[in-house]
Design a protein around this motif. Structure first.
Motif, PDB file in Angstrom:
ATOM      1  N   ILE A 491       6.853  50.409 -32.485  1.00 60.80           N
ATOM      2  CA  ILE A 491       6.267  50.806 -31.198  1.00 60.80           C
ATOM      3  C   ILE A 491       6.045  52.306 -31.159  1.00 60.80           C
ATOM      4  N   SER A 492       7.011  53.065 -31.678  1.00 63.09           N
ATOM      5  CA  SER A 492       6.877  54.523 -31.754  1.00 63.09           C
ATOM      6  C   SER A 492       5.595  54.915 -32.481  1.00 63.09           C
ATOM      7  N   ASP A 493       5.329  54.260 -33.622  1.00 63.40           N
ATOM      8  CA  ASP A 493       4.101  54.534 -34.390  1.00 63.40           C
ATOM      9  C   ASP A 493       2.857  54.087 -33.623  1.00 63.40           C
ATOM     10  N   MET A 494       2.954  52.920 -32.968  1.00 68.56           N
ATOM     11  CA  MET A 494       1.792  52.341 -32.279  1.00 68.56           C
ATOM     12  C   MET A 494       1.302  53.228 -31.135  1.00 68.56           C
ATOM     13  N   VAL A 495       2.208  53.931 -30.473  1.00 68.95           N
ATOM     14  CA  VAL A 495       1.800  54.748 -29.325  1.00 68.95           C
ATOM     15  C   VAL A 495       1.560  56.205 -29.713  1.00 68.95           C
ATOM     16  N   GLY A 496       1.604  56.514 -31.008  1.00 66.59           N
ATOM     17  CA  GLY A 496       1.130  57.825 -31.461  1.00 66.59           C
ATOM     18  C   GLY A 496       2.167  58.883 -31.752  1.00 66.59           C
ATOM     19  N   PHE A 497       3.469  58.522 -31.719  1.00 60.64           N
ATOM     20  CA  PHE A 497       4.487  59.520 -32.045  1.00 60.64           C
ATOM     21  C   PHE A 497       4.611  59.668 -33.559  1.00 60.64           C
ATOM     22  N   GLN A 498       4.639  60.916 -34.037  1.00 66.44           N
ATOM     23  CA  GLN A 498       4.730  61.178 -35.472  1.00 66.44           C
ATOM     24  C   GLN A 498       6.165  61.070 -35.980  1.00 66.44           C
ATOM     25  N   SER A 499       7.144  61.229 -35.056  1.00 62.71           N
ATOM     26  CA  SER A 499       8.562  61.202 -35.435  1.00 62.71           C
ATOM     27  C   SER A 499       9.312  60.217 -34.549  1.00 62.71           C
ATOM     28  N   HIS A 500      10.109  59.338 -35.181  1.00 63.14           N
ATOM     29  CA  HIS A 500      10.879  58.345 -34.431  1.00 63.14           C
ATOM     30  C   HIS A 500      11.931  59.022 -33.552  1.00 63.14           C
ATOM     31  N   SER A 501      12.582  60.065 -34.077  1.00 66.18           N
ATOM     32  CA  SER A 501      13.620  60.758 -33.300  1.00 66.18           C
ATOM     33  C   SER A 501      13.010  61.477 -32.099  1.00 66.18           C
TER      34      SER A 501
END
Length: 521
Positions: A491-501
């Motif tokens: 989900i983090s990747d799907m909404v455009g965040f480059q870093s999970h943390s």
């Protein structure tokens, strides 16, 4: 020579013990920094560029294995050694997958320390020796393409070599879009394998890979084309989507020459050939021999005479848009403006950029004369962008968007209650939140100075632009957490965040809880 190493562990007493208790200099290393987590380590790596990293496995923010993965992705020449309190096959297996050079157990013993790090120092020495040999060949090729120091290479070409030919693989556009170091490393590895197979020389020079083919007979287009396509296929097979887009790279090939003194001429022809991509977005491999290179000075004068007619026509249409309240459809006008250039491909690219700059300058000046100064548009920024664009197709698209924005601005010049740029920015974020969006990106898209856009966005919305982007992304993440079973990292990747943390941090700031807790509620 001492090799630089960074130590990463979340426990201070262990970090200090590792840094000061073990005889690093005897193993060939110097500790140049310590970090308490993977995120801090990556910042330290940017500053120090160490040869090796010793990292704990279990740490907050970013684990040792996640750090190893990031290092493999962006700094593939750095060696990583894992230190763990767990003799766990799963960790060791993951470590191997991320190219880790050693897996040590806590508490670390001196014998184990020496076994791993003396071997690592030897591996680093072997890497440097191999690079030194490659460097000699690279310097020679650099001299040959520049036409310098040629006399010292006279004995290196035997009498059977009858033909030389230079090809240039230009990755300018690709390296604007992706992290250059790791991709460059991978391309270099693939080029080395390819060039060893076909006995040709290569050199990375700027953002281009230069390949010199030699043969006892003429290096013809018929012989060279299949080899070029084989290398392109290799790039696509190993680097996937980056090379499926043919706009990401282009190959220019100079004419064959019969002496090594003429290699610089073949190189210059290859440079000219790949610059031709500016006019023809469909060709990936362009041979100099296929180009009509005799320019017609008469065409230049004819084009300059047509330019003022286009300026008058475009200005008239823009003024009409103010009366009708509809954004002028300027695509046809732009096509008319560029039509002469498509017929005169031999015209220098600098002339095309100059004409486009003149169009913008004259147009803004005419509007200013009529009291319609567009103060929000940063003229210097706009003119600078013209010289950054590397294809006629992209320049046409950009100019169309620029003129439509001017039209939009003219229509809404009296609307003080709503800032149209803010509305356009918000709309763009809602449609493209999955992509990388920065303040610079959106300012360029709206043809505004960064500081000006940042100020008007904050004034209209009460929040910084990046905070707004994160708010939109978190809203989308909330919907996905409620309605799907996707893993949180996905989900983090799907909404455009480059870093999970960073996603976890922003999500908690926005909602008061972490994504894990939110899903359990």
């Amino acid at each position: 020579m001492m090799y630089k190493i960074i130590i990463v562990d979340d426990e201070k007493n262990i970090r200090d013990r590792l840094a000061h208790f073990f005889p690093w200099s005897e193993a060939g290393f110097e500790v140049v920094g310590i970090a308490e987590n993977g995120v801090e380590a990556l910042e330290l790596i940017k500053l120090e560029r160490p040869h090796a990293v010793l990292t704990d496995v279990l740490m907050p923010e970013m684990t040792g294995l996640e750090l190893a993965k990031e290092i493999q992705k962006s700094y593939s020449d750095i060696k990583v050694v894992i230190l763990s309190a767990y003799d766990d096959f799963k960790y060791a297996q993951e470590a191997i997958r991320f190219g880790v050079k050693g897996y040590l157990l806590k508490p670390l013993m001196k014998n184990d320390f020496f076994n791993v790090f003396t071997k690592l120092a030897e591996e680093l020495r072997e890497d440097e020796e191999a690079k030194a040999v490659d460097r000699v060949e690279e310097l020679m090729l650099l001299d040959l393409i520049k036409g310098e120091n040629l006399s010292q290479y006279a004995d290196q070409w035997n009498q059977h070599t009858q033909s030389f030919r230079v090809a240039i693989f230009s990755f300018d556009r690709l390296f604007k879009e992706v992290s250059t170091f790791s991709i460059r490393q991978k391309i270099t590895e693939l080029a080395a394998d390819f060039c060893n197979r076909y006995q040709v020389s290569f050199l990375f020079y700027g953002n281009s890979l230069i390949v010199l083919s030699t043969d006892s007979k003429l290096v013809s287009k018929k012989d060279l084309m299949p080899k070029i396509h084989l290398f392109i296929d290799s790039l696509r097979a190993n680097l996937g989507d980056l090379f499926n887009n043919q706009e990401n790279f282009v190959v220019g090939v100079g004419n064959p020459c019969t002496t090594y003194h003429e290699i610089c001429q073949s190189y210059n022809e290859a440079v000219y050939a790949y610059s031709y991509k500016y006019f023809n977005e469909y060709e990936t491999v362009i041979f100099y021999e296929d180009l009509a290179v005799d320019g017609d000075n008469g065409k230049q004068t004819q084009i300059q005479n047509l330019m003022l007619d286009h300026v008058n026509n475009i200005e008239h249409k823009l003024m009409e848009s103010m009366k009708t309240g509809e954004i002028t459809v300027v695509t046809q006008l732009v096509n008319q403006f560029f039509h002469p250039y498509r017929k005169a491909c031999g015209l220098p690219i600098a002339e095309i950029r100059s004409s486009c700059s003149e169009l913008i300058i004259i147009l803004l000046f005419r509007l200013k004369e009529k009291g319609l100064s567009l103060s929000s548009i940063d003229q210097q920024h706009v003119l600078g962008r013209i010289y950054e664009i590397d294809s006629l197709k992209e320049l046409k698209r950009w100019l169309t968007q620029m003129l439509e924005t001017i039209s939009f601005d003219l229509i809404n010049k009296d609307k003080k209650d709503v800032n149209t740029y803010v509305l356009m920015a918000k709309e763009y974020v809602k449609e493209n939140y999955q992509e990388r969006i920065t303040l610079e990106d959106i300012s360029n898209r709206l043809f505004l100075h960064q500081a000006y856009f940042s100020a008007i966005f904050k004034k209209e919305t009460g929040q910084n632009f990046i905070d707004y982007v994160n708010h939109v992304r978190v809203d989308k993440a909330v919907q996905l957490l409620r309605n799907t079973d996707y893993k949180i990292k996905v989900i983090s990747d799907m909404v455009g965040f480059q870093s999970h943390s960073y996603f976890n941090k922003v999500f908690k700031n926005e909602t008061g809880v972490t994504p894990v807790v939110f899903r359990r509620q």
